[in-house]
Design a protein around this motif. Structure first.
Motif, PDB file in Angstrom:
ATOM      1  N   LEU A  32      34.604  55.605  51.287  1.00 25.32           N
ATOM      2  CA  LEU A  32      33.422  54.854  50.859  1.00 25.32           C
ATOM      3  C   LEU A  32      33.535  54.463  49.389  1.00 25.32           C
ATOM      4  O   LEU A  32      33.263  53.320  49.014  1.00 25.32           O
ATOM      5  CB  LEU A  32      32.160  55.687  51.087  1.00 25.32           C
ATOM      6  N   THR A  33      33.960  55.387  48.574  1.00 27.52           N
ATOM      7  CA  THR A  33      34.085  55.123  47.138  1.00 27.52           C
ATOM      8  C   THR A  33      35.146  54.062  46.874  1.00 27.52           C
ATOM      9  O   THR A  33      34.957  53.168  46.047  1.00 27.52           O
ATOM     10  CB  THR A  33      34.413  56.418  46.384  1.00 27.52           C
ATOM     11  N   ALA A  34      36.268  54.141  47.574  1.00 23.89           N
ATOM     12  CA  ALA A  34      37.364  53.186  47.371  1.00 23.89           C
ATOM     13  C   ALA A  34      36.975  51.772  47.789  1.00 23.89           C
ATOM     14  O   ALA A  34      37.512  50.801  47.258  1.00 23.89           O
ATOM     15  CB  ALA A  34      38.600  53.640  48.139  1.00 23.89           C
ATOM     16  N   GLU A  35      36.018  51.643  48.730  1.00 26.11           N
ATOM     17  CA  GLU A  35      35.582  50.328  49.189  1.00 26.11           C
ATOM     18  C   GLU A  35      34.651  49.619  48.205  1.00 26.11           C
ATOM     19  O   GLU A  35      34.456  48.418  48.301  1.00 26.11           O
ATOM     20  CB  GLU A  35      34.857  50.443  50.533  1.00 26.11           C
ATOM     21  N   GLU A  36      34.058  50.359  47.293  1.00 24.47           N
ATOM     22  CA  GLU A  36      33.120  49.758  46.354  1.00 24.47           C
ATOM     23  C   GLU A  36      33.842  48.815  45.402  1.00 24.47           C
ATOM     24  O   GLU A  36      35.039  48.969  45.152  1.00 24.47           O
ATOM     25  CB  GLU A  36      32.387  50.850  45.569  1.00 24.47           C
ATOM     26  N   GLU A  37      33.113  47.870  44.858  1.00 25.17           N
ATOM     27  CA  GLU A  37      33.716  46.895  43.943  1.00 25.17           C
ATOM     28  C   GLU A  37      34.308  47.608  42.735  1.00 25.17           C
ATOM     29  O   GLU A  37      33.602  48.311  42.025  1.00 25.17           O
ATOM     30  CB  GLU A  37      32.660  45.894  43.475  1.00 25.17           C
ATOM     31  N   PRO A  38      35.598  47.423  42.518  1.00 25.58           N
ATOM     32  CA  PRO A  38      36.220  48.083  41.370  1.00 25.58           C
ATOM     33  C   PRO A  38      35.685  47.552  40.040  1.00 25.58           C
ATOM     34  O   PRO A  38      35.373  46.367  39.917  1.00 25.58           O
ATOM     35  CB  PRO A  38      37.707  47.750  41.515  1.00 25.58           C
ATOM     36  N   ALA A  39      35.598  48.431  39.062  1.00 26.87           N
ATOM     37  CA  ALA A  39      35.142  48.034  37.730  1.00 26.87           C
ATOM     38  C   ALA A  39      36.049  46.973  37.134  1.00 26.87           C
ATOM     39  O   ALA A  39      35.599  46.105  36.390  1.00 26.87           O
ATOM     40  CB  ALA A  39      35.083  49.254  36.815  1.00 26.87           C
ATOM     41  N   ALA A  40      37.338  47.006  37.482  1.00 23.08           N
ATOM     42  CA  ALA A  40      38.278  46.015  36.947  1.00 23.08           C
ATOM     43  C   ALA A  40      37.871  44.603  37.376  1.00 23.08           C
ATOM     44  O   ALA A  40      37.968  43.654  36.589  1.00 23.08           O
ATOM     45  CB  ALA A  40      39.699  46.322  37.419  1.00 23.08           C
ATOM     46  N   GLU A  41      37.387  44.465  38.607  1.00 22.22           N
ATOM     47  CA  GLU A  41      36.954  43.138  39.077  1.00 22.22           C
ATOM     48  C   GLU A  41      35.751  42.651  38.284  1.00 22.22           C
ATOM     49  O   GLU A  41      35.656  41.477  37.948  1.00 22.22           O
ATOM     50  CB  GLU A  41      36.626  43.184  40.570  1.00 22.22           C
ATOM     51  N   ARG A  42      34.826  43.549  37.988  1.00 23.04           N
ATOM     52  CA  ARG A  42      33.654  43.152  37.195  1.00 23.04           C
ATOM     53  C   ARG A  42      34.073  42.750  35.790  1.00 23.04           C
ATOM     54  O   ARG A  42      33.551  41.796  35.219  1.00 23.04           O
ATOM     55  CB  ARG A  42      32.631  44.286  37.175  1.00 23.04           C
ATOM     56  N   GLY A  43      35.029  43.495  35.217  1.00 26.15           N
ATOM     57  CA  GLY A  43      35.520  43.156  33.875  1.00 26.15           C
ATOM     58  C   GLY A  43      36.189  41.800  33.851  1.00 26.15           C
ATOM     59  O   GLY A  43      35.986  41.005  32.930  1.00 26.15           O
ATOM     60  N   ARG A  44      36.981  41.520  34.872  1.00 29.39           N
ATOM     61  CA  ARG A  44      37.638  40.204  34.946  1.00 29.39           C
ATOM     62  C   ARG A  44      36.606  39.096  35.139  1.00 29.39           C
ATOM     63  O   ARG A  44      36.753  38.006  34.602  1.00 29.39           O
ATOM     64  CB  ARG A  44      38.672  40.186  36.058  1.00 29.39           C
ATOM     65  N   ALA A  45      35.557  39.378  35.905  1.00 30.18           N
ATOM     66  CA  ALA A  45      34.512  38.378  36.111  1.00 30.18           C
ATOM     67  C   ALA A  45      33.816  38.062  34.788  1.00 30.18           C
ATOM     68  O   ALA A  45      33.558  36.900  34.471  1.00 30.18           O
ATOM     69  CB  ALA A  45      33.498  38.863  37.144  1.00 30.18           C
ATOM     70  N   CYS A  46      33.532  39.087  34.002  1.00 31.11           N
ATOM     71  CA  CYS A  46      32.909  38.863  32.690  1.00 31.11           C
ATOM     72  C   CYS A  46      33.842  38.074  31.784  1.00 31.11           C
ATOM     73  O   CYS A  46      33.410  37.179  31.057  1.00 31.11           O
ATOM     74  CB  CYS A  46      32.567  40.189  32.026  1.00 31.11           C
ATOM     75  N   ALA A  47      35.127  38.398  31.830  1.00 26.07           N
ATOM     76  CA  ALA A  47      36.099  37.719  30.969  1.00 26.07           C
ATOM     77  C   ALA A  47      36.279  36.260  31.356  1.00 26.07           C
ATOM     78  O   ALA A  47      36.601  35.425  30.513  1.00 26.07           O
ATOM     79  CB  ALA A  47      37.447  38.434  31.029  1.00 26.07           C
ATOM     80  N   SER A  48      36.056  35.945  32.622  1.00 24.46           N
ATOM     81  CA  SER A  48      36.288  34.575  33.067  1.00 24.46           C
ATOM     82  C   SER A  48      35.027  33.722  33.080  1.00 24.46           C
ATOM     83  O   SER A  48      35.076  32.563  33.465  1.00 24.46           O
ATOM     84  CB  SER A  48      36.925  34.579  34.461  1.00 24.46           C
ATOM     85  N   THR A  49      33.900  34.288  32.667  1.00 26.96           N
ATOM     86  CA  THR A  49      32.673  33.510  32.594  1.00 26.96           C
ATOM     87  C   THR A  49      32.851  32.415  31.554  1.00 26.96           C
ATOM     88  O   THR A  49      33.224  32.689  30.417  1.00 26.96           O
ATOM     89  CB  THR A  49      31.469  34.403  32.220  1.00 26.96           C
ATOM     90  N   PRO A  50      32.614  31.161  31.950  1.00 30.48           N
ATOM     91  CA  PRO A  50      32.863  30.070  30.998  1.00 30.48           C
ATOM     92  C   PRO A  50      31.950  30.142  29.781  1.00 30.48           C
ATOM     93  O   PRO A  50      30.810  30.577  29.867  1.00 30.48           O
ATOM     94  CB  PRO A  50      32.584  28.808  31.802  1.00 30.48           C
ATOM     95  N   ALA A  51      32.489  29.718  28.668  1.00 27.02           N
ATOM     96  CA  ALA A  51      31.701  29.632  27.441  1.00 27.02           C
ATOM     97  C   ALA A  51      30.746  28.448  27.560  1.00 27.02           C
ATOM     98  O   ALA A  51      30.970  27.547  28.359  1.00 27.02           O
ATOM     99  CB  ALA A  51      32.627  29.441  26.252  1.00 27.02           C
ATOM    100  N   PRO A  52      29.685  28.434  26.777  1.00 26.57           N
ATOM    101  CA  PRO A  52      28.754  27.303  26.821  1.00 26.57           C
ATOM    102  C   PRO A  52      29.491  25.987  26.547  1.00 26.57           C
ATOM    103  O   PRO A  52      30.424  25.941  25.757  1.00 26.57           O
ATOM    104  CB  PRO A  52      27.757  27.616  25.698  1.00 26.57           C
ATOM    105  N   ARG A  53      29.059  24.946  27.228  1.00 27.18           N
ATOM    106  CA  ARG A  53      29.670  23.622  27.083  1.00 27.18           C
ATOM    107  C   ARG A  53      29.709  23.206  25.618  1.00 27.18           C
ATOM    108  O   ARG A  53      28.759  23.394  24.886  1.00 27.18           O
ATOM    109  CB  ARG A  53      28.870  22.611  27.891  1.00 27.18           C
ATOM    110  N   GLY A  54      30.862  22.681  25.208  1.00 24.86           N
ATOM    111  CA  GLY A  54      30.994  22.179  23.850  1.00 24.86           C
ATOM    112  C   GLY A  54      31.471  23.206  22.847  1.00 24.86           C
ATOM    113  O   GLY A  54      31.636  22.894  21.686  1.00 24.86           O
ATOM    114  N   SER A  55      31.703  24.439  23.285  1.00 22.66           N
ATOM    115  CA  SER A  55      32.123  25.448  22.314  1.00 22.66           C
ATOM    116  C   SER A  55      33.638  25.586  22.245  1.00 22.66           C
ATOM    117  O   SER A  55      34.142  26.355  21.454  1.00 22.66           O
ATOM    118  CB  SER A  55      31.506  26.803  22.649  1.00 22.66           C
TER     119      SER A  55
END
Length: 154
Positions: free
Chosen positions: A104-127
């Motif tokens: 059950l624990t291994a099936e949960e969303e890994p923290a690494a995926e959340r970190g990558r999602a935060c890192a790939s969030t686009p910056a505001p347009r024009g920046s």
């Protein structure tokens, strides 16, 4: 044959990059709720410890807040990779901390995926400027938070 007792782990605070005990020196047992067995001791952190951690976070925030979005992205991706490299260890520790089954624990969303999602969030347009994505403006990060793992069961 003698039974082998489980090895106790000693947990410590990490404040300003330094591993340390609670200022009071007090600790408590961390118990696996599935077995009822203590598997670690943790610092019983108090207000003084939280104040030291928040002051360290405020100092770090000054540098982080002045860093470019590209530098922040690189830092988040590096953290995500480190989490992924130790994923099995984190699953094992989470199982012991919560008493949940490994599957059950291994099936949960890994923290690494959340970190990558935060890192790939686009910056505001024009920046961003040019294909190299060199920042022409600085954005202010929202802030920091304090957390104490496993303390909710005390």
């Amino acid at each position: 044959m003698l039974a082998t007792l489980p090895r106790m782990t000693t947990l410590r605070n990490l404040i300003d990059g330094v591993s340390c005990d609670a200022a009071s020196g007090a600790t408590y047992d961390v118990v696996n709720p599935a077995t009822g067995q203590a598997y670690a001791t943790a610092p019983a952190s108090g207000a003084e410890d939280v104040d030291r951690a928040m002051k360290a976070a405020e100092r770090a925030f000054e540098t982080w807040g002045e860093s470019t979005p590209k530098a922040r992205q690189e830092a988040l991706l590096k953290i995500a990779q480190a989490l992924e490299d130790r994923a099995e260890e984190f699953v094992r520790v989470e199982c012991e901390n919560t008493g949940k089954p490994i599957g059950l624990t291994a099936e949960e969303e890994p923290a690494a995926e959340r970190g990558r999602a935060c890192a790939s969030t686009p910056a505001p347009r024009g920046s961003w400027r040019d294909a190299a994505r060199v920042s022409t403006s600085r954005t202010t990060p929202p802030g920091c938070a304090a957390s104490r793992s496993a303390s909710w069961r005390r």
